[in-house]
Design an enzyme around this catalytic site. Structure first.
Site, PDB file in Angstrom:
ATOM      1  N   ASP A  56       0.866  -1.193   0.000  1.00 56.39           N
ATOM      2  CA  ASP A  56       0.000   0.000   0.000  1.00 56.39           C
ATOM      3  C   ASP A  56       0.891   1.228   0.000  1.00 56.39           C
ATOM      4  O   ASP A  56       2.113   1.130  -0.142  1.00 56.39           O
ATOM      5  CB  ASP A  56      -0.950  -0.015   1.204  1.00 56.39           C
ATOM      6  CG  ASP A  56      -0.206  -0.009   2.537  1.00 56.39           C
ATOM      7  OD1 ASP A  56      -0.812  -0.366   3.557  1.00 56.39           O
ATOM      8  OD2 ASP A  56       0.980   0.359   2.564  1.00 56.39           O
ATOM      9  N   CYS A  59       4.217   1.686   2.043  1.00 56.86           N
ATOM     10  CA  CYS A  59       5.276   0.664   1.970  1.00 56.86           C
ATOM     11  C   CYS A  59       6.693   1.204   2.202  1.00 56.86           C
ATOM     12  O   CYS A  59       7.509   0.524   2.816  1.00 56.86           O
ATOM     13  CB  CYS A  59       5.213  -0.114   0.670  1.00 56.86           C
ATOM     14  SG  CYS A  59       5.435   0.885  -0.796  1.00 56.86           S
ATOM     15  N   HIS A 263       6.914   0.771  -5.327  1.00 59.08           N
ATOM     16  CA  HIS A 263       6.800  -0.182  -4.232  1.00 59.08           C
ATOM     17  C   HIS A 263       8.181  -0.547  -3.691  1.00 59.08           C
ATOM     18  O   HIS A 263       9.110  -0.762  -4.450  1.00 59.08           O
ATOM     19  CB  HIS A 263       6.101  -1.460  -4.711  1.00 59.08           C
ATOM     20  CG  HIS A 263       5.990  -2.465  -3.620  1.00 59.08           C
ATOM     21  ND1 HIS A 263       5.174  -2.284  -2.534  1.00 59.08           N
ATOM     22  CD2 HIS A 263       6.639  -3.638  -3.408  1.00 59.08           C
ATOM     23  CE1 HIS A 263       5.292  -3.309  -1.715  1.00 59.08           C
ATOM     24  NE2 HIS A 263       6.179  -4.149  -2.205  1.00 59.08           N
TER      25      HIS A 263
END
Lengths: 297, 125
Positions: A56, A59, A263
């Site tokens: 999410d 991160c 990410h």
């Protein structure tokens, strides 16, 4: 964009797995991109294993916090010397009023931020007193379960970033020396001062956005840590390994990995012997069998 | 931080002083090198210029002498104790770093930074 889900368990950070195995599973095929990403994974596979982080918008904060709690050997001076829960009261009320929490709260926002900061200090103190890796891992499993506690710690990190940004901006206005990334942080039209930085950027972290690169520098600087990120899509460039910020000497960096600057996952050291049976440093062939060796010194 | 004449203005170097450590009978530095004029530069993930046959730091042992001294993964080694490392074979590089009578090595390294990348692009305007 590839995002690794952490699976049915509540864990926000997975157990360590082999990078080569992960890489071959996730990046099959021979597109230019696949080859580049796999080359990047291979470059570090003998040194690190991978812990996948819940994907999410928290991160980057989550991966950094995980590394902090699992690697700190002592409480940093700035934390040791301060009663950091008092910092919430010192913060201008405009910021507190606009704060967003990812959970329900019956307390005032001020009180909840105080609680978040207190929790961060307690957890950090708890982490540094564990001497064995197993105890630390056990503690981290308990923290990174996707419960409110985890998010309180992440919100505490955001608070530290804000407080640091305010301090640095004030130093800049006074003409004092500041780290180079500060100029970049406040050069953005949407973030000319701490107030707009907070309103347009920081308060949305975890919700509608993650951390931009210059904000990774702020995060590292706020914690007095150096975040080392292996950026796989930048393999074959000088930005393959980037340090946030680049000017913190003599620190053991916190190691993260990203395929796309979006990410972030965690890198943990792989245990391996550096010497062969005769006490000579090991020479390793790259798996391509090409004439390209790495020598351990 | 200082500039090396002949290098592009963007290449800022760091001075790193590594104090070797005894691990059993071996003096170790706690890092690994890749590259060299006899090696295949296309294998090097840390460089953009695929003709760059320089010596790069390919691993740094956590908590080891090199990390403590500030050496980082991806650093390009320009000099060791005054010896140029930009045009050496892999084995020549290894030898310069592992002389038995030296327990300190002083390196000049270059490392790209975000701040520097942006500063460069700002200087172009």
């Amino acid at each position: 964009m590839k995002r690794a889900a952490v699976g049915e368990t509540q864990s926000s950070v997975s157990a360590a797995e082999d990078l080569q195995t992960y890489s071959r599973r996730e990046w099959k095929g021979n597109t230019t991109k696949s080859l580049l990403i796999r080359k990047g994974y291979e470059a570090i596979a003998s040194e690190f294993n991978l812990c996948r982080v819940r994907g999410d918008n928290y991160c980057a904060l989550r991966a950094t916090l995980f590394q902090v709690l699992s690697q700190s050997k002592q409480l940093p001076a700035w934390l040791h010397d301060s009663d950091i829960s008092k910092w919430a009261k010192e913060m201008h009320s405009d910021f507190i009023t606009e704060w967003q929490f990812p959970f329900e709260t019956s307390m005032s926002k001020l009180q909840h931020l105080e609680q978040c900061l207190e929790l961060l200090k307690n957890k950090w103190q708890e982490a540094v007193q564990y001497k064995s890796l197993e105890d630390r891992e056990h503690m981290c499993q308990h923290v990174f379960r996707g419960h409110d506690e985890e998010y309180e710690l992440l919100e505490a990190l955001k608070f530290l970033m804000l407080r640091t940004a305010i301090q640095l901006h004030s130093d800049m206005e006074k003409g004092s020396d500041v780290p180079e990334f500060c100029w970049l942080l406040f050069a953005r039209d949407s973030s000319k001062c701490p107030k707009t930085f907070f309103t347009n950027h920081l308060r949305h972290v975890g919700f509608s956005g993650g951390l931009e690169q210059v904000e990774m520098c702020l995060l590292g600087y706020s914690l007095q840590e150096m975040i080392q990120v292996v950026r796989l899509y930048k393999c074959d460039t000088e930005e393959f390994i980037t340090y946030y910020p680049n000017d913190h000497k003599n620190a053991s960096p916190l190691c993260l990995l990203t395929e796309d600057d979006g990410h972030y996952n965690v890198l943990v050291p792989k245990k391996s012997s550096k010497f062969d049976a005769y006490g000579r440093p090991k020479w390793n062939q790259s798996s391509g069998g090409q004439p390209s060796i790495t020598t351990c010194l | 931080m200082s500039f090396i004449p002949g290098q592009p203005v963007s290449a800022v170097v760091q001075r790193i002083e590594i104090h070797k450590l005894y691990e059993g009978d071996n003096l170790i530095l706690g890092f690994s090198i890749g590259g060299g004029i006899d090696q295949d530069p296309t294998q090097n993930p840390f460089s953009e210029d695929k003709t760059d046959k320089g010596i790069y730091v390919t691993r740094v042992s956590k908590g080891g002498p090199a990390e403590v001294a500030g050496l980082r993964l991806g650093d390009k080694i320009m000099q060791v104790n005054g010896w140029d490392m930009t045009m050496v074979t892999h084995d020549q590089a290894r030898k310069k770093l592992t002389k038995k009578n030296e327990d300190v090595v002083r390196l000049l390294v270059t490392r790209k930074s975000l701040e520097e990348t942006v500063r460069q692009s700002m200087m172009q305007h």
